[in-house]
Write a protein that holds these residues in place. Sequence first.
Motif, PDB file in Angstrom:
ATOM      1  N   SER A   1       6.756  -4.583  -5.138  1.00 13.89           N
ATOM      2  CA  SER A   1       6.801  -4.974  -3.730  1.00 13.89           C
ATOM      3  C   SER A   1       7.836  -6.067  -3.486  1.00 13.89           C
ATOM      4  N   ASP A   2       8.401  -6.050  -2.296  1.00 13.42           N
ATOM      5  CA  ASP A   2       9.288  -7.145  -1.923  1.00 13.42           C
ATOM      6  C   ASP A   2       8.496  -8.279  -1.262  1.00 13.42           C
TER       7      ASP A   2
ATOM      8  N   LYS B   1       6.942  -1.367  -0.526  1.00 16.36           N
ATOM      9  CA  LYS B   1       5.830  -1.503  -1.464  1.00 16.36           C
ATOM     10  C   LYS B   1       5.563  -0.130  -2.076  1.00 16.36           C
ATOM     11  N   LYS B   2       5.598  -0.073  -3.398  1.00 16.45           N
ATOM     12  CA  LYS B   2       5.308   1.150  -4.140  1.00 16.45           C
ATOM     13  C   LYS B   2       4.070   0.906  -4.971  1.00 16.45           C
ATOM     14  N   GLU B   3       3.089   1.766  -4.808  1.00 18.36           N
ATOM     15  CA  GLU B   3       1.875   1.713  -5.605  1.00 18.36           C
ATOM     16  C   GLU B   3       1.794   3.021  -6.376  1.00 18.36           C
TER      17      GLU B   3
ATOM     18  N   ILE C   1       1.839  -9.538  -3.712  1.00 15.63           N
ATOM     19  CA  ILE C   1       0.839  -8.534  -4.083  1.00 15.63           C
ATOM     20  C   ILE C   1      -0.517  -9.230  -4.090  1.00 15.63           C
TER      21      ILE C   1
ATOM     22  N   ILE D   1       2.420  -1.758  -9.273  1.00 19.13           N
ATOM     23  CA  ILE D   1       2.757  -2.095  -7.890  1.00 19.13           C
ATOM     24  C   ILE D   1       4.086  -2.826  -7.920  1.00 19.13           C
TER      25      ILE D   1
END
Length: 180
Positions: free
Chosen positions: A55-56, A2-4, A59, A53
Amino acid sequence: MKKEVILSGFGGQGVMSIGKNLVEAAVAEDLEASWVPSYGPEMRGGTANCTVIISDGRIGAPLVERPSEVVAMNRAALAKFESRVAPGGTVFVNSSIIPDKVSREDVTAVYVPCDEIASELGNPKVANMVMLGAYVAATGALKRETIEAMIAEMFTGKKAKLVPLNLEALHRGMECGKPA
């Protein structure tokens, strides 16, 4: 994964474009993605930022309080958002116009001379693609091939001639973002 991310700069620096590119590439890789823009009173020259955001997993909300990364395209962006990065996160700095260094020792700083590289390539408008390349290389959040394909799809018709320039800017940025 997860990248924010918070991306910020002056309107006209291509901050929103970087965010949209990240989201479109994430969707192409079958990841979940969210993009929330925020503009200041003027679009060109005013403050512009967006949150992304990737994410795999699902969200829950598009709000980002403690981003894993901040992309600062101008000095005001660094001043405003550096403190919000989660410990262990990364701050990307457009070192061509931001003389300041990241003051925190619990984050990684990646200094990218975006405007300088864009000038070398002959077009100041590709500074955002330089930063996109640095982000992709440093985080590994998305595949290089996905971003390249997305750029080729972005510029069609009369604008197709811009693909090589934007790819070169992306690749130059990737060199800046490679882990040491």
